[in-house]
Structure formats: structure tokens, C-alpha cells
Design a protein around this motif. Structure first.
Motif, short mmCIF file in Angstrom:
data_model
loop_
_atom_site.label_atom_id
_atom_site.label_comp_id
_atom_site.label_asym_id
_atom_site.label_seq_id
_atom_site.Cartn_x
_atom_site.Cartn_y
_atom_site.Cartn_z
N MET A 1 41.71 12.85 19.17
CA MET A 1 40.57 13.71 19.28
C MET A 1 39.55 13.35 18.20
O MET A 1 38.36 13.26 18.48
N ARG A 2 40.03 13.12 17.00
CA ARG A 2 39.15 12.74 15.90
C ARG A 2 38.50 11.39 16.17
O ARG A 2 37.30 11.21 15.98
N GLU A 3 39.30 10.43 16.64
CA GLU A 3 38.77 9.10 16.93
C GLU A 3 37.72 9.14 18.04
O GLU A 3 36.70 8.45 17.96
N ALA A 4 37.94 9.94 19.06
CA ALA A 4 36.97 10.05 20.16
C ALA A 4 35.64 10.58 19.64
O ALA A 4 34.57 10.12 20.05
N GLN A 5 35.71 11.52 18.71
CA GLN A 5 34.48 12.07 18.15
C GLN A 5 33.81 11.05 17.23
O GLN A 5 32.59 10.83 17.31
N GLU A 6 34.58 10.40 16.35
CA GLU A 6 34.02 9.44 15.41
C GLU A 6 33.47 8.19 16.09
O GLU A 6 32.44 7.67 15.69
N GLU A 7 34.16 7.71 17.12
CA GLU A 7 33.80 6.43 17.73
C GLU A 7 32.89 6.56 18.94
O GLU A 7 32.17 5.62 19.27
N GLY A 9 31.46 10.02 19.96
CA GLY A 9 30.70 11.25 19.99
C GLY A 9 31.20 12.26 21.01
O GLY A 9 30.48 13.18 21.39
N LEU A 10 32.45 12.12 21.46
CA LEU A 10 33.01 13.03 22.46
C LEU A 10 33.82 14.12 21.78
O LEU A 10 34.52 13.88 20.80
N ILE A 11 33.77 15.32 22.32
CA ILE A 11 34.55 16.44 21.81
C ILE A 11 35.69 16.70 22.80
O ILE A 11 35.46 16.95 23.98
N ILE A 12 36.92 16.62 22.29
CA ILE A 12 38.11 16.84 23.11
C ILE A 12 38.92 17.94 22.44
O ILE A 12 39.24 17.85 21.25
N GLU A 13 39.24 18.95 23.19
CA GLU A 13 40.04 20.06 22.68
C GLU A 13 41.52 19.68 22.67
O GLU A 13 41.99 18.93 23.53
N ARG A 14 42.26 20.21 21.73
CA ARG A 14 43.67 19.88 21.53
C ARG A 14 44.51 20.02 22.80
O ARG A 14 45.34 19.18 23.10
N GLY A 15 44.30 21.03 23.58
CA GLY A 15 45.10 21.25 24.79
C GLY A 15 44.73 20.35 25.96
O GLY A 15 45.36 20.42 27.00
N ASN A 16 43.74 19.49 25.78
CA ASN A 16 43.27 18.64 26.87
C ASN A 16 43.68 17.18 26.75
O ASN A 16 43.06 16.31 27.35
N ALA A 41 42.68 11.95 27.86
CA ALA A 41 41.94 13.21 27.80
C ALA A 41 41.71 13.70 29.22
O ALA A 41 41.20 12.97 30.06
N ARG A 42 42.13 14.93 29.50
CA ARG A 42 41.92 15.51 30.83
C ARG A 42 40.48 16.00 30.99
O ARG A 42 39.95 16.03 32.09
N SER A 43 39.86 16.37 29.89
CA SER A 43 38.45 16.77 29.93
C SER A 43 37.87 16.61 28.53
O SER A 43 38.60 16.56 27.54
N TRP A 44 36.54 16.56 28.46
CA TRP A 44 35.83 16.42 27.19
C TRP A 44 34.41 16.89 27.39
O TRP A 44 33.96 17.10 28.51
N SER A 45 33.70 17.00 26.30
CA SER A 45 32.27 17.31 26.39
C SER A 45 31.51 16.24 25.62
O SER A 45 32.05 15.60 24.71
N GLY A 46 30.28 16.04 26.02
CA GLY A 46 29.45 15.02 25.40
C GLY A 46 29.30 13.80 26.29
O GLY A 46 29.97 13.68 27.32
N THR A 47 28.42 12.93 25.88
CA THR A 47 28.16 11.67 26.57
C THR A 47 28.57 10.54 25.64
O THR A 47 28.16 10.54 24.47
N PRO A 48 29.38 9.58 26.11
CA PRO A 48 29.81 8.50 25.23
C PRO A 48 28.62 7.77 24.59
O PRO A 48 27.66 7.42 25.27
#
Length: 96
Positions: A1-7, A9-16, A41-48
Motif C-alpha cells: 500500500m505504501r509502495e503504491a502511494q509512493e511510486e 500516487g494510488l491510495i489502497i486501503e488495507r482491506g483491499n 489490489a481489489r480496488s484503489w483510488s487515484g490515477t496512476p
């Protein structure tokens, strides 16, 4: 989840997220072994977005059978394992 945000810009919730593959690899005969955990990731928010341009030139969806030649070897190995339904693979141990 942290890597997706850092690399990307995607937000992924722990349960997803779910663990889909583990790869045990050695990049070269003198390198220390590493373990890579691959999550889906089953779902996320943001645009890569490309947030590490020195490591990534493009985000694009690929059919696993049509991956470009430039894919990092351990990433390719993990994708092939996931497609084959394997939770574990290893790479580079034959060269040690």
C-alpha cells in the motif's frame, strides 16, 4: 500500500489487498537473497502517475502474455507464477 502511494500516487486501503505471490530471488552470484511479496489490489483510488521517473517510464495495463521485453526479470517471473496459479517461485538460485 505504501509502495503504491509512493511510486504511483494510488491510495489502497488495507482491506483491499491480498497476497498472490512470493518470489525468492538472487540478482547475481554475489548478491544477498531477497524475498518479494506481490499483492493484488481489489480496488484503489487515484490515477496512476509516474512518481519515480528514474525507475519507471510508463504505467500501462498489459495482458500477461503480451508483456514487453523490458519487464524486470523478477517481476516477469512473479507475473508468470500468478498466471499459473502458483503462490511461490524462485529466481537466480541456479547461478549460485
Amino acid at each position: 500500500m505504501r509502495e503504491a502511494q509512493e511510486e504511483a500516487g494510488l491510495i489502497i486501503e488495507r482491506g483491499n489487498v491480498e497476497l498472490v505471490h512470493l518470489i525468492h530471488l538472487v540478482d547475481s552470484p554475489s548478491a544477498r537473497p531477497r524475498i518479494g511479496l506481490v499483492f493484488r489490489a481489489r480496488s484503489w483510488s487515484g490515477t496512476p502517475s509516474i512518481l519515480e521517473p528514474d525507475r519507471c517510464v510508463e504505467w500501462r495495463w498489459w495482458d500477461p502474455k503480451d508483456l514487453p521485453a523490458e519487464v524486470v526479470p523478477y517481476t516477469r517471473q512473479a507475473i508468470e507464477g500468478i498466471v499459473a496459479g502458483q503462490l511461490y517461485s524462485q529466481l537466480g538460485w541456479d547461478e549460485r
